[in-house]
Write a protein that holds these residues in place. Structure first.
Motif, short mmCIF file in Angstrom:
data_model
loop_
_atom_site.label_atom_id
_atom_site.label_comp_id
_atom_site.label_asym_id
_atom_site.label_seq_id
_atom_site.Cartn_x
_atom_site.Cartn_y
_atom_site.Cartn_z
N ASP A 274 0.84 -1.27 0.24
CA ASP A 274 -0.28 -0.40 -0.10
C ASP A 274 0.89 1.56 0.00
N ILE A 275 0.77 1.89 -1.44
CA ILE A 275 1.86 3.67 -1.50
C ILE A 275 1.31 4.27 0.10
N GLY A 276 0.19 4.54 0.39
CA GLY A 276 -0.12 4.92 1.50
C GLY A 276 0.21 5.05 2.30
N LYS A 277 0.95 4.13 3.06
CA LYS A 277 1.93 3.48 4.08
C LYS A 277 2.99 4.40 4.02
N THR A 278 4.35 4.81 2.72
CA THR A 278 4.76 5.73 2.57
C THR A 278 4.41 6.84 3.60
N ASP A 279 6.03 7.25 3.82
CA ASP A 279 6.17 7.97 5.29
C ASP A 279 5.67 9.29 4.07
#
Length: 359
Positions: A274-279
């Protein structure tokens, strides 16, 4: 039947990621004590890769090709030819292996205390971090011409576009997503369960491979890898097989060639994608998609049972300026790896045109 299966496996291996007979020798980048996103330290970590072509004087012709699930650094060899989209005469191609695929640091090749089921949690972003170090520390580049990925390779491609928005000029994601949507995660749980419920798996501490579980896992992939129409029309005959049962046996043999702990660990990484979990995004996947600056070619297959076309279209619509293309194939998810001549040509033509545009 057994002789036919062996012959089919050898022939089809030429087109299946992870079983290619390409000449390239893999190299190893020593990462040292590598800090993972979880905070754990993976000691003496290493990244496996191969290269094709030469880095030009400007150092702006590098194309990164990350591996897929059940694949390795040879997965896109059908595109890496003189007259194809990723010509070594034009590009410097770096094809990498994900953690946990048996070439880079994996449950199967890491000593205690991180061996087998004790291997630490790996995220897609951990792979991207290792690849970034490879490109900057070993090759000294500050930008890359493109990244091209299939399946889990596409997951890495989209993560690169979010984590390093000014590094990659062009991003190609084929039959893969920036987010693992719920149904895909459930499917993968079924695959993992097929292996883990084998009494011989022993919680991952097996001495001998859990063959029954691996065969059950192979049956899972046989059912999901192509499409319903592919079976109805008997397209397994294009692989030299006589029946659906032959296709099942083919996949059982293939999955048994993998280490069970590697397969389960990779599947768990896939599930958490999930790219949404990127800082900086606090779980907001849509904001992460909207942050992508590179040109994007987002390619789906109309019969893919792993990555549903509506979910991929939803993602592509949220990436600024993304080009969304649907591959007209009955080969399902396997089409994304160029499984048939028509699919390979479609992918090659689309990637060639995309990389050539505005150059």
């Amino acid at each position: 039947m057994k002789k036919q299966l062996i012959r089919t496996f050898v022939l089809f291996a030429l087109f299946l990621p992870g079983v290619s007979f390409a000449d390239g020798e893999h190299q190893v980048f020593e990462l040292g004590n590598f800090q993972l996103e979880s905070g754990e330290i993976l000691p003496s970590a290493f990244l496996s890769y191969v290269t094709h072509g030469s880095l030009n004087e400007e150092k702006d012709n590098l194309v990164l090709v990350p591996s897929a699930y059940l694949g390795d650094h040879h997965g896109f060899d059908f595109l890496i030819e003189e007259d194809k989209a990723l010509s070594p005469d034009r590009y410097f191609i770096v094809a990498t292996d994900m953690f946990q695929n048996g070439y880079s640091s994996s449950p199967s090749n890491t000593p205690r205390p991180f061996n087998g089921p004790n291997f630490p949690t790996i995220e897609i972003r951990d792979n991207v971090t290792a690849q970034y170090r490879l490109l900057t520390e070993i090759f000294g580049v500050s930008e890359a011409a493109a990244i091209v990925g299939f399946s889990m390779g596409a997951q890495q491609a989209f993560q690169w576009a979010v984590s390093h928005p000014n590094f990659i000029r062009k991003t190609v994601g084929i039959c893969g997503s920036a987010i693992e949507h719920p149904h895909g995660s459930v499917r993968l749980e079924g695959f993992k369960s097929a292996i883990m419920t084998d009494a011989g798996y022993m919680g991952g501490t097996y001495i001998e491979p859990p063959t029954i579980g691996l065969e059950a896992g192979g049956t899972h992939w046989a059912a999901w890898g192509t499409s319903q129409e592919w079976f109805r029309l008997g397209l397994y005959r294009d692989m030299g097989l006589d029946s659906p049962e032959g296709f099942i046996e083919f996949f059982q043999t293939f999955v048994k060639s993998w280490d069970a702990n590697n397969l389960i660990a990779l599947a768990a990484t896939w599930q958490r994608n999930d790219i949404g979990k990127t800082d900086g995004f606090n779980g907001d996947s849509e904001a992460a998609l909207a942050s992508i600056k590179s040109d994007v070619l987002y390619m789906a297959c109309e019969t893919d049972q792993y990555f549903h076309i509506e979910a991929l279209k939803w993602e592509a619509e949220r990436i600024p300026g993304a080009k969304f293309v649907v591959m007209p194939s009955l080969w399902g998810h396997m089409a994304g790896g160029g499984r048939s001549a028509d699919d390979a040509k479609f992918i090659n033509d689309q990637v060639t045109d995309f990389l050539d545009a505005n150059n």
